[in-house]
Design a protein around this motif. Structure first.
Motif, PDB file in Angstrom:
ATOM      1  N   ARG A  48      13.132   5.964  -3.087  1.00  0.00           N
ATOM      2  CA  ARG A  48      14.114   5.312  -3.932  1.00  0.00           C
ATOM      3  C   ARG A  48      14.317   6.064  -5.255  1.00  0.00           C
ATOM      4  O   ARG A  48      15.429   6.263  -5.719  1.00  0.00           O
ATOM      5  CB  ARG A  48      13.571   3.918  -4.223  1.00  0.00           C
ATOM      6  N   TYR A  49      13.177   6.487  -5.826  1.00  0.00           N
ATOM      7  CA  TYR A  49      13.232   7.261  -7.063  1.00  0.00           C
ATOM      8  C   TYR A  49      14.014   8.554  -6.843  1.00  0.00           C
ATOM      9  O   TYR A  49      14.835   8.948  -7.660  1.00  0.00           O
ATOM     10  CB  TYR A  49      11.814   7.629  -7.518  1.00  0.00           C
ATOM     11  N   THR A  91      17.626   7.943  -6.619  1.00  0.00           N
ATOM     12  CA  THR A  91      18.145   7.604  -7.945  1.00  0.00           C
ATOM     13  C   THR A  91      18.324   8.853  -8.800  1.00  0.00           C
ATOM     14  O   THR A  91      19.340   9.040  -9.461  1.00  0.00           O
ATOM     15  CB  THR A  91      17.156   6.651  -8.643  1.00  0.00           C
ATOM     16  N   ASN A 119       4.587   1.361   1.028  1.00  0.00           N
ATOM     17  CA  ASN A 119       5.482   0.821   0.028  1.00  0.00           C
ATOM     18  C   ASN A 119       5.693   1.823  -1.099  1.00  0.00           C
ATOM     19  O   ASN A 119       6.804   2.006  -1.590  1.00  0.00           O
ATOM     20  CB  ASN A 119       4.903  -0.489  -0.526  1.00  0.00           C
ATOM     21  N   SER A 120       4.619   2.501  -1.502  1.00  0.00           N
ATOM     22  CA  SER A 120       4.745   3.499  -2.559  1.00  0.00           C
ATOM     23  C   SER A 120       5.643   4.640  -2.115  1.00  0.00           C
ATOM     24  O   SER A 120       6.451   5.152  -2.884  1.00  0.00           O
ATOM     25  CB  SER A 120       3.365   4.049  -2.940  1.00  0.00           C
ATOM     26  N   LEU A 168       9.144   3.537  -2.272  1.00  0.00           N
ATOM     27  CA  LEU A 168       9.610   3.523  -3.654  1.00  0.00           C
ATOM     28  C   LEU A 168       9.880   4.941  -4.137  1.00  0.00           C
ATOM     29  O   LEU A 168      10.867   5.197  -4.829  1.00  0.00           O
ATOM     30  CB  LEU A 168       8.574   2.860  -4.564  1.00  0.00           C
ATOM     31  N   GLY A 207       0.786  -1.214   0.000  1.00  0.00           N
ATOM     32  CA  GLY A 207       0.000   0.000   0.000  1.00  0.00           C
ATOM     33  C   GLY A 207       0.819   1.265   0.000  1.00  0.00           C
ATOM     34  O   GLY A 207       1.912   1.310  -0.551  1.00  0.00           O
ATOM     35  N   ARG A 232       3.026  -0.401 -11.282  1.00  0.00           N
ATOM     36  CA  ARG A 232       2.867   0.739 -10.382  1.00  0.00           C
ATOM     37  C   ARG A 232       1.998   1.778 -11.056  1.00  0.00           C
ATOM     38  O   ARG A 232       1.883   1.788 -12.289  1.00  0.00           O
ATOM     39  CB  ARG A 232       4.235   1.366 -10.075  1.00  0.00           C
TER      40      ARG A 232
END
Lengths: 330, 271
Positions: free
Chosen positions: B13-14, B17, B6-7, B10, B3, B107
């Motif tokens: 993480r983006y 990056t 987690n988004s 992520l 849910g 996603r």
């Protein structure tokens, strides 16, 4: 229940027609004229888990439309599609988590990032659990010989290196089905062989279902047990490479090098395809005159240095097939 | 982990990056950031020149106007920093076909687009806006307390939502045409220009547009009036002022409805 089920799949695009020039552009703003393009006009086939299928057809035949529908990007105009029990375009997120897609012409890695960073990010995107990710990654890195490339930014890789990295990237989440859209395009010969070898192992050893589109008939010959030919939105053939060959071009070729200049030959059921100096290329129908009899007939009358029998190149078979079905590039 | 958590992970993480990718070109990133700082600083000089000539505009002092300027630019800089993926959607995703790649990942497309790039160079505008905020605090002077800080943050959140909404709309248009999307800059850059001056200097029709059409006044003008603790010269009741930033979120929500229509259109045309 097959893994991929496609029934009466149709896709019609509406394309705006515009007269040339400024006047046409202005008129187009006021009143648009639409033309319907039938990219797919009723295609049906099914695929069992673990099959390796090549999808071929001229440009504009409907190959990419089919792949886009099967991978959940496009919604068809009509027809039924189920992949692993899911309707791709209705259940996009669940569906794409189970498939891998490699586009020969498009990268899925991050241009400025080292390969390994892209892999890490993909593992998060696909929610691959950490220990599973590490073992899967190491396995793919070993299979595709990626170890020396892992720390390089993607933009520095050669096309062949990049394709190997793309394959790993699309398999990190362990998909049951892999879609390959012209995966060998632009690659040099060793890289093509490496890609084919890898796809074959993936299919045979790991049981991954592979659906491949390609214009490279050597891909088809090297990989696919089953070929679907599509033309003008319709399914023209579905079977083995051999049956396709038999259906349109069953002839064989005989290549002979003579000790002296090539003689004139008049044998029933045999035609001369090419002649140069001491060499001849003959075409014959093995059901009318078997190869041993033909070779014997020639070798007893002439001094022969070398001789071999071959089948027509697959490109030729396909071209003949398109001609027969009037399915050339549309 | 599932849910929203987690988004969010992520998304983090983006961001990491994207920062790493920009760190590959440190000189370019620094120059761009400095460029944004300088360009917006010159813009602010224009505001200063105006007030220096006329003393006050529409009953507002230079210090008060500086507060409008600072908040609007903070909002826009943050939105611009966060929504690069939507800004370049037409050129970098639709025209190139790269949007297909986003659809092939399990996603939401929105999460992937906001994760596409965090544009560090926009920190230039953000820093400049903060400098102006400090200036405004000294000139007015503003006595920041918990309530006014909370109100400023709330207004900024609404403003980020509004500007993000405009960029989502711009991206949505790209589903139908990839030409002439610069027209939307009228709303973003033009909107910033318009909203960095107090609303009451504008004509009535333009005030209505900025309140009910593209509600820039709701995220900038009305909350700032409340922060300055002045009665609204346009007559909006005091109790209403702190509620107005909601309009920014409403605008964003409507933009996402349009986005969904765009997605459906893309699925049926593929281009």
């Amino acid at each position: 229940m097959p893994q991929i089920l496609v029934e009466a799949l149709a896709k019609t695009y509406r394309v705006a027609e515009r007269a040339p020039g400024l006047a046409g552009a202005v008129r187009g703003l006021v009143r648009r004229r639409w033309r319907e393009v039938h990219a797919l006009a009723g295609v049906s086939f099914s695929l069992e888990a673990g099959e390796l299928l090549a999808f071929i057809g001229p440009n504009g035949a409907g190959k990419s439309t089919t792949v886009k529908i099967l991978s959940g990007i496009l919604r068809p105009t009509s027809g039924r599609v189920e992949v692993g029990g899911l309707v791709p375009w209705q259940d996009r997120v669940r569906h794409v988590a189970r498939i891998g897609v490699v586009f020969g012409q498009r990268s899925q890695l991050w241009w400025d990032l080292p390969v390994i960073d892209g892999f890490d990010l993909l593992a998060d995107i696909y929610r691959v659990e950490a220990t599973r990710y590490r073992s899967r990654r190491d396995e793919l890195v070993a299979l595709l010989r990626l170890e020396p490339l892992l720390d390089q930014p993607v933009r520095q890789l050669s096309l062949g290196q990049r394709m190997r990295a793309e394959f790993a990237a699309s398999l990190l989440h362990d998909p049951a089905i892999l879609f390959l859209d012209e995966p060998t395009i632009g690659l040099d010969a060793p890289s093509k062989l490496a890609v084919r070898e890898f796809v074959r192992r993936l299919n045979r050893e790991q049981g991954v279902t592979v659906l491949l589109t390609t214009h490279d008939m050597h891909d088809v010959e090297a990989l696919a047990e089953r070929v679907i030919v599509i033309g003008q939105g319709r399914l023209l053939a579905d079977g083995s490479v051999e049956s396709l060959r038999a259906s349109v071009l069953s002839e064989r070729r005989l290549y002979i090098d003579f000790a002296a200049p090539a003689p004139e030959l008049a044998i029933a059921g045999v035609t001369v395809r090419a002649r140069s100096g001491r060499s001849l290329e003959l075409a014959f129908d093995p059901s009318k005159i078997p190869a041993p009899s033909l070779i014997a007939a020639i070798a007893t009358q002439h001094a022969v240095e070398d001789i071999h029998v071959d089948e027509p190149a697959i490109e030729e078979v396909i071209t003949r097939f398109y001609d027969l079905h009037d399915a050339g590039e549309s | 982990m599932n849910g929203p958590l987690n988004s969010l992970a992520l998304y983090g993480r983006y961001v990491a990056t994207s920062l790493r990718a920009q760190a590959q070109y440190p000189a370019a990133t620094l120059m761009l950031t400095a460029g944004h700082f300088a360009a917006t600083a010159i813009e602010f000089l224009g505001v200063f020149a105006l007030f220096n000539r006329f003393g006050a505009v529409g009953g507002w002092s230079f210090g008060e106007a500086a507060l409008f300027y600072a908040l609007v630019n903070i909002m826009f800089a943050l939105a611009d920093l966060l929504t690069r993926g939507f800004d370049v959607f037409g050129t970098d995703f639709v025209r190139t076909g790269n949007f297909d790649r986003l659809l092939l990942r399990p996603r939401s497309t929105v999460l992937q687009l906001i994760g596409h790039e965090v544009r560090l160079s926009r920190l230039g505008r953000l820093l400049q806006a903060f400098a102006v905020l400090v200036l405004a605090t000294h000139l007015v002077p503003i006595a920041w307390d918990a309530a006014s800080i909370a109100l400023a943050l709330w207004a900024v959140a609404g403003g980020v939502a509004l500007f993000a909404g405009i960029l989502v709309l711009q991206a949505t248009l790209a589903f139908w045409t990839v030409e002439s999307l610069e027209i939307v800059n009228v709303l973003t850059y033009g909107g910033v220009q318009a909203a960095q001056y107090p609303l009451n200097i504008y004509a009535a029709w333009f005030r209505r547009l900025l309140t009910f059409g593209v509600p820039l006044a709701c995220v900038a003008y009305y909350p700032v009036v409340a922060i300055l603790k002045r009665p609204d010269p346009l007559g909006a009741p005091d109790w209403l002022l702190p509620l107005t930033p909601l309009a920014g979120f409403a605008f964003l929500a409507l933009s996402f409805l349009a986005w969904r229509a765009g997605l459906a259109h893309y699925a049926s045309t593929g281009s």
